[in-house]
Design an enzyme around this catalytic site. Structure first.
Site, PDB file in Angstrom:
ATOM      1  N   ASP A 180      68.819 -11.967  43.692  1.00  0.00           N
ATOM      2  CA  ASP A 180      67.689 -12.598  44.375  1.00  0.00           C
ATOM      3  C   ASP A 180      66.994 -13.507  43.347  1.00  0.00           C
ATOM      4  OD1 ASP A 180      65.708 -13.016  46.327  1.00  0.00           O
ATOM      5  OD2 ASP A 180      64.642 -11.196  45.845  1.00  0.00           O
ATOM      6  N   ASP A 196      69.240  -1.657  51.787  1.00  0.00           N
ATOM      7  CA  ASP A 196      68.277  -0.879  52.588  1.00  0.00           C
ATOM      8  C   ASP A 196      66.987  -1.627  52.859  1.00  0.00           C
ATOM      9  OD1 ASP A 196      67.180  -0.783  49.904  1.00  0.00           O
ATOM     10  OD2 ASP A 196      65.900   0.836  50.621  1.00  0.00           O
TER      11      ASP A 196
HETATM   12  P1  5GP Z   1      66.243  -9.592  41.729  1.00  0.00           P
HETATM   13  O1  5GP Z   1      65.889  -8.897  40.458  1.00  0.00           O
HETATM   14  O2  5GP Z   1      67.478 -10.482  41.615  1.00  0.00           O
HETATM   15  O3  5GP Z   1      65.067 -10.347  42.293  1.00  0.00           O
HETATM   16  O4  5GP Z   1      66.473  -8.500  42.835  1.00  0.00           O
HETATM   17  C1  5GP Z   1      67.565  -7.707  42.859  1.00  0.00           C
HETATM   18  C2  5GP Z   1      67.332  -6.475  43.704  1.00  0.00           C
HETATM   19  O5  5GP Z   1      66.288  -6.640  44.683  1.00  0.00           O
HETATM   20  C3  5GP Z   1      68.587  -6.212  44.499  1.00  0.00           C
HETATM   21  O6  5GP Z   1      69.511  -5.452  43.745  1.00  0.00           O
HETATM   22  C4  5GP Z   1      68.035  -5.454  45.689  1.00  0.00           C
HETATM   23  O7  5GP Z   1      67.875  -4.101  45.369  1.00  0.00           O
HETATM   24  C5  5GP Z   1      66.662  -6.071  45.909  1.00  0.00           C
HETATM   25  N1  5GP Z   1      66.739  -7.136  46.942  1.00  0.00           N
HETATM   26  C6  5GP Z   1      66.574  -8.450  46.765  1.00  0.00           C
HETATM   27  N2  5GP Z   1      66.727  -9.126  47.928  1.00  0.00           N
HETATM   28  C7  5GP Z   1      67.013  -8.194  48.856  1.00  0.00           C
HETATM   29  C8  5GP Z   1      67.308  -8.266  50.263  1.00  0.00           C
HETATM   30  O8  5GP Z   1      67.343  -9.311  50.919  1.00  0.00           O
HETATM   31  N3  5GP Z   1      67.544  -7.076  50.889  1.00  0.00           N
HETATM   32  C9  5GP Z   1      67.529  -5.884  50.230  1.00  0.00           C
HETATM   33  N4  5GP Z   1      67.789  -4.792  50.942  1.00  0.00           N
HETATM   34  N5  5GP Z   1      67.276  -5.785  48.898  1.00  0.00           N
HETATM   35  C10 5GP Z   1      67.026  -6.938  48.227  1.00  0.00           C
END
Ligand code: 5GP
Length: 174
Positions: free
Chosen positions: A99, A155
């Site tokens: 993300d 989730d």
């Molecule tokens: P980042 O550190 O890249 O912002 O986020 C990574 C984590 O955020 C992912 O491994 C996941 O656990 C959560 N996450 C980010 N976007 C989503 C989404 O659209 N749906 C879900 N279920 N989790 C997300």
């Protein structure tokens, strides 16, 4: 909670099989370890592993990300560490979704200090619109828009991980 289907199970299966074939090709003759980041990647990692036609060890990394339900803070704590050393091994870090990129870049940096022979990233999903830290994803399933996705391991408040397809949580009541 209203859900809108996004990517069906057959499309996911085809794409995961492609990624498994690519990994098999790239790591022929090598010692491979796949590291599944819990909990979100458990379904993807299980399917991906079954499409890798090599000797492959499977490890799990439990992480806790501080932040609210839908927003990562980038502060990541490892709650369950690998059960064995990855020094000298070829490692693929397996995520559900990149993300902002904060979580995977933290984990990549952490594992890189353990001297693997190589370290690659596989992610089922990527949301480029939200990038805060650019990440090179070596094996990517699908690029998605800036929407909240559940199913196939992902989730919302611990629900929907068992959906066999990917769906978007919508605000609509109908
Ligand atoms: P980042 O550190 O890249 O912002 O986020 C990574 C984590 O955020 C992912 O491994 C996941 O656990 C959560 N996450 C980010 N976007 C989503 C989404 O659209 N749906 C879900 N279920 N989790 C997300």
């Amino acid at each position: 909670m209203p859900l809108k289907p996004l990517i069906d199970a057959d499309t996911i299966a085809d794409r995961v099989a492609d990624l498994g074939r690519a990994i098999t090709h790239d790591f022929l003759g090598k010692d491979l370890v796949i590291v599944a980041v819990l909990k979100g990647s458990y379904v993807f990692a299980a399917d991906l592993a079954r499409h890798i036609d090599l000797d492959v060890a499977v490890e799990f990394l439990g992480v806790r990300s501080y932040g609210d339900q839908q927003e990562s803070s980038g502060v990541v704590q490892i709650t369950t560490d690998l059960s064995t050393s990855i020094e000298g091994k070829h490692v693929i870090l397996v995520e559900d979704i990149v993300d902002t990129g904060l979580t995977i870049s933290y984990l990549h940096e952490n594992l890189a200090t353990r001297q693997p022979a190589s370290l690659k990233i596989a992610s089922l999903l990527h949301k480029p619109a939200r990038t805060r830290v650019p990440v090179d994803i070596d094996y990517l399933g699908f690029t998605v828009d800036d929407v909240f996705i559940v199913g196939y391991g992902l989730d919302y408040a611990q629900k929907f991980r068992n959906l066999p397809y990917l769906a978007v949580v919508t605000d609509e009541d109908a």
